[in-house]
Scaffold this active site. Structure first.
Site, PDB file in Angstrom:
ATOM      1  N   GLU A  77      -6.983   5.077  75.786  1.00 35.48           N
ATOM      2  CA  GLU A  77      -7.781   6.270  75.531  1.00 35.48           C
ATOM      3  C   GLU A  77      -7.437   6.883  74.172  1.00 35.48           C
ATOM      4  O   GLU A  77      -6.282   7.136  73.864  1.00 35.48           O
ATOM      5  CB  GLU A  77      -7.535   7.343  76.597  1.00 35.48           C
ATOM      6  CG  GLU A  77      -8.270   8.632  76.230  1.00 35.48           C
ATOM      7  CD  GLU A  77      -7.977   9.822  77.139  1.00 35.48           C
ATOM      8  OE1 GLU A  77      -7.201   9.674  78.103  1.00 35.48           O
ATOM      9  OE2 GLU A  77      -8.534  10.898  76.865  1.00 35.48           O
ATOM     10  N   ASP A 145       7.906  15.887  72.653  1.00 37.74           N
ATOM     11  CA  ASP A 145       7.318  16.880  71.762  1.00 37.74           C
ATOM     12  C   ASP A 145       8.329  18.011  71.636  1.00 37.74           C
ATOM     13  O   ASP A 145       8.739  18.592  72.640  1.00 37.74           O
ATOM     14  CB  ASP A 145       6.001  17.388  72.385  1.00 37.74           C
ATOM     15  CG  ASP A 145       5.333  18.434  71.504  1.00 37.74           C
ATOM     16  OD1 ASP A 145       5.812  18.686  70.386  1.00 37.74           O
ATOM     17  OD2 ASP A 145       4.323  19.009  71.955  1.00 37.74           O
ATOM     18  N   ASP A 147       9.088  21.564  69.652  1.00 36.06           N
ATOM     19  CA  ASP A 147       8.301  22.550  68.950  1.00 36.06           C
ATOM     20  C   ASP A 147       9.206  23.710  68.545  1.00 36.06           C
ATOM     21  O   ASP A 147       9.910  24.263  69.382  1.00 36.06           O
ATOM     22  CB  ASP A 147       7.229  23.039  69.948  1.00 36.06           C
ATOM     23  CG  ASP A 147       6.048  23.575  69.221  1.00 36.06           C
ATOM     24  OD1 ASP A 147       6.215  24.013  68.086  1.00 36.06           O
ATOM     25  OD2 ASP A 147       4.947  23.555  69.826  1.00 36.06           O
TER      26      ASP A 147
END
Lengths: 458, 459
Positions: A77, A145, A147
């Site tokens: 995807e 991830d 941040d």
């Protein structure tokens, strides 16, 4: 096509004459700062490494080898976020050129990469009819991830999406700690770190066995990395064991301690005001100690003649009291480490790592707010990475314009400042990865051959 | 089943374990009453485990809980029948709980938990025999390798409070993927992709195997159920099987409450009167920060859905808050999808069910998160302050804190409910949506009675 297109396309075009950097640069090549669809079109047309992305996402299945899974890339995807905020999920492509053409045509502001599904995600509805849930993710890189906004309670220089050279090293530390563990503890080799374009970093672990982890196994790795529990509603933020788990012990002695003491303490001035040191004193579970330190520091205000930095002095005082022979309680002994961990240990966005079907922005995208390209970061020299000098879209276009006399179109990126990043991506990540993928394909093929031979013998 | 047992006898005669692995359905004749009774008994055990877990019982305490539950429910007057009862009840419940994803998930977790603790009661010898039965391909770490990693292994052991003794210095080196729970808790030394599992931890290894076998078996059973059994047994077993799972699980609040829908305008008022603390807190934080992280959006969003907030209203409600922080555009782009998703309008199109107390209690909120169970996840100070805000008197606060200290979080919530509403709540609180519904019903009946009183006063 470059210059005219850009200049015609952008209405608020102002030639920035006073560009200070690069004296040899021709003024006419200056491209205004910022981000827009026209710039992006040029970027996707000339610089974005379409072929490399295809090779990466194919994991060796694009070759002629009989054991290649030809449907592999087509089950991945992609998701595009377009200019007008249209969000296209479940895009899939059957070849390198399909991918490239679609990116060039749609000119997505953001490209996200999702999992490889059991069937072509674009046709998922057709399969949904059959009742059985055949449409399910089957492979996905293990991703992380990190941040900088999650560090707002421990940085005083910036907050929110802002980041500067004083707080960015928190990301560097995160890369070092996580990268070392992924390699040494979990035995992964094919790891790509990428600047997220604004306020953090992404990590892609691409080894075959990483891609095939179940959600539960992904969650277990994410949990393994987590020491930061609780939040503003609960008390304790970091709670460590005595002794530390070897992974945490190694992170502490090899990375965190030194970073805290020689960098963060000074750059964030952690003890410089009452408000700041109170936050640290809160982590000490013994009131006689905190009031002793508080007393020292409040008096200290008047006689701060010492040439040594206040932050260093106060940290040493705190350590001295906590680690002095008197303090037998384990809770106090581990307190120093807990403070260091609270301020420096990586804070992962757990949800991203736990599930196979979480989307993550593709490397080499351009961040719409900063105009910066999401370039790979070399974990071996991540200290040298400077987010403020990452190539921006406008800078790259300037560089293309400058070199537009040269004819060789294949490697347009090679003479821009993106060249370094793409070369790094290829040589340090893609080539070693594809080599192993090909070997794996070869091996599984041979094993199958062997197997069918054996069954023939029966 | 007979085959498995006799095999075990033959191989390890003196290490016979009474813990079956449920590899194949028993070729036994079962009386219809037993079929149902045995299953009900086992269900009591599983439900007891589920309750204990949701009360936040620690692993050490779970052992005793399971032992007691098993003793209370799974005995049989004839000693020879005990094992049969165990096996039969397991297979009956397999049928009952194979039929939907949620049922399978629940059954899988509870059976695995049960297996795990029963495995722990077994002697070391019996444990080894069971491991052999699973046919695990792992060998014990050699002496040479043990010597070279001893320091690390001992460091891990001390860090989890189980110092190495020479007796359990047997370690298995297994791919880390096989022992996710040990990895997650940093309870093993992990090196180059392998976890070093101590003998006293092999239960994790075996439980993972058990779980994956059972998980596959449940899918197969489900296929058999839908293709043949349901049809063939439509008059005999099917009704019993179908009743078994509903008789115990209670409502899941996936359908909006019977009290009718609610509108955005009402939210403030009903939050004040009828939201449990966890939802009040999320609501407050949402109003304050105009933002909630993923866990909070899920917990609160599904709760709102469960109390009857329609999709359109939900979108408007979330947008009103989020747009103040991230702007309307970003809301539409990044957040609206997941709200529609919760309502089954995107993605898999599953209609998601609101979280139960058990799920909320076992969540682990991190930095910036506000979901979870305040009774479990708040510090004492913060919890006291929060209860004060709900206008609990000191006495009630102390009662609640008492329950919290003994980790009876749902009871703490129940006490809060009782203190606020001035009535008793005998059933206890098991679900935030149940809290809400009970509260609303209670308020309605109070209103009615005041209306009546007023009416009578006028007469």
């Amino acid at each position: 096509m470059t210059r005219e297109d850009i200049e015609n396309g952008s209405e608020d075009m102002v030639i920035d004459e006073g560009k200070p950097e690069g004296g040899e640069r021709m003024q006419g090549n200056a491209v205004p700062e910022g981000f827009n669809a026209n710039y992006l079109k040029v970027y996707y047309g000339k610089l974005f490494p379409h072929a490399d992305m295809f090779k990466w996402m194919s994991y060796g299945n694009d070759g002629k080898h009989p054991a290649c899974d030809q449907s592999y890339f087509g089950r991945r995807e992609f998701s595009f976020t377009l200019d007008n905020d249209i969000y296209l999920r479940f895009q899939s492509f059957n070849s390198a050129s399909e991918l490239e053409n679609s990116i060039k045509e749609k000119c997505p502001f953001k490209i996200d990469i999702g999992p490889v599904y059991s069937v072509d995600p674009a046709k998922r509805h057709a399969y949904a009819q059959s009742g059985d849930n055949v449409f399910a993710p089957v492979e996905r890189e293990l991703v992380f991830d990190i941040d900088i906004t999650d560090y707002d309670d421990v940085r005083y220089c910036c907050s929110g999406a802002d980041v500067c050279l004083d707080c960015w090293p928190l990301m560097t530390v995160a890369i070092k700690v996580i990268d070392a563990s992924l390699r040494d503890d979990f035995g992964f080799n094919h790891i790509l770190w990428v600047y997220s374009g604004r306020r953090g970093v992404h990590c892609w672990v691409c080894d075959g066995k990483a891609r095939r982890l179940t959600n539960e196994q992904r969650a277990s790795i994410a949990e393994y990395f987590r020491v930061y529990k609780g939040n503003e509603n609960s008390h304790k933020k970091v709670s460590l064991t005595v002794p530390l788990h070897p992974f945490l012990g190694r992170s502490y002695t090899e990375v965190l301690k030194d970073f805290f003491e020689s960098k963060l303490l000074l750059s964030q001035k952690l003890f410089s005001t009452e408000e700041r040191y109170e936050k640290i004193l809160e982590m000490i579970p013994d009131e006689s100690i905190t009031s002793e330190l508080r007393g020292k520091w409040q008096d200290n205000k008047r006689s701060s003649m010492s040439k040594e930095d206040t932050n260093v002095v106060r940290w040493e005082q705190l350590k001295h009291i906590l680690q002095s022979g008197k303090q037998k309680a384990q809770a106090l002994q581990r307190c120093v480490k807990e403070i260091v961990f609270s301020f420096t240990y990586p804070r992962l966005d757990m949800e991203v790592s736990k599930h196979m079907n979480h989307l993550l922005k593709a490397p080499f995208c351009v961040h719409p707010k900063t105009g910066r390209v999401c370039v790979p970061i070399d974990p071996n020299c991540c200290e040298e990475f400077d987010p403020t000098s990452v190539p921006t879209l406008s800078k790259l276009l300037e560089e293309i314009n400058m070199g537009s006399l040269r004819a060789d179109i294949d490697n347009e990126w090679d003479r821009t400042s993106l060249g370094k990043s793409i070369r790094f991506f290829r040589s340090s990540f893609l080539q070693p990865l594809l080599k192993v993928c090909k070997e794996e394909i070869e091996n599984s093929y041979n094993a199958k051959l062997q197997h069918s031979k054996n069954s023939l013998n029966w | 089943m007979e085959i498995v047992r006799s095999q075990r006898k033959a191989l390890h005669y003196d290490a016979v374990s009474t813990l079956p692995l449920y590899r194949s359905a028993p070729p036994l004749e079962v009386r219809l009453e037993d079929f149902e009774l045995f299953a009900m008994d086992r269900l009591r055990v599983l439900k007891g485990i589920s309750d204990a877990l949701s009360r936040g019982k620690k692993p050490e305490e779970m052992g005793q809980v399971v032992r007691d539950l098993w003793k209370a429910n799974m005995r049989h007057p004839e000693a020879s029948e005990v094992v049969n009862k165990d096996i039969i009840s397991h297979f009956v419940l397999r049928l009952a709980y194979c039929r939907t994803e949620d049922l399978r998930k629940w059954f899988l977790s509870m059976e695995t938990a049960l297996f795990r603790y029963r495995f722990r009661f077994e002697s070391a010898e019996a444990q080894r025999a069971l491991m052999a039965e699973f046919d695990l391909p792992y060998k014990a770490v050699s002496n040479a390798e043990f010597e070279s990693t001893k320091d690390k292994l001992s460091q891990v052991a001390r860090s989890i409070g189980l110092p190495l003794s020479t007796a359990d210095a047997v370690f298995y080196k297994v791919p880390f993927e096989e022992v996710p729970e040990l990895v997650a808790g940093r309870r093993v030394f992990v090196h180059k992709g392998h976890a070093y599992v101590a003998m006293n931890q092999v239960v994790s290894l075996v439980a993972t195997q058990f779980r994956s076998h059972l998980s596959k078996a449940l899918i197969l059973t489900n296929r058999k159920w839908t293709s043949t059994i349901r049809e063939q047994e439509s008059n005999r077993l099917a009704p019993i099987v179908e009743a078994l799972c509903t008789s115990y699980l209670g409502p899941d609040y996936s359908e909006p409450r019977e009290l009718g829908d609610i509108s955005i305008k009402e939210i403030d008022q009903i939050a004040q009167s009828s939201f449990p603390l966890c939802m009040r807190h999320l609501f407050e934080k949402l109003r304050e920060d105009h933002h909630l992280k993923h866990g909070g959006r899920m917990q609160f969003g599904l709760f709102l859905k469960g109390i009857g907030l329609k999709l359109d209203d939900a979108l408007a409600f979330w947008k009103a808050e989020f747009s103040q922080k991230v702007g309307a555009e970003r809301f539409d782009k990044e957040y609206a999808y997941s709200i529609r998703h919760n309502y089954g309008r995107e993605g898999k199109r599953t209609d998601y069910t609101p979280y139960s107390c058990q799920k909320i209690i076992s969540s682990s909120p991190g930095v910036g998160d506000h979901h979870g169970c305040p009774y479990r996840h708040f510090s004492e100070e913060n919890l006291r302050a929060a209860l004060g805000k709900m206008r609990l008197n000191n006495r009630a606060v102390e009662d609640v804190m008492d329950k919290v200290r003994s980790r009876h979080y749902q009871l703490a919530c129940t006490l809060t409910f009782e203190a606020i509403h001035g009535t008793s709540c005998d059933a206890g609180i098991n679900h935030p949506n149940q809290y809400f519904t009970d509260s609303q019903k209670n308020l309605q009946s109070k209103n009615q009675s005041t209306v009546q009183e007023n009416f009578q006063a006028h007469l």
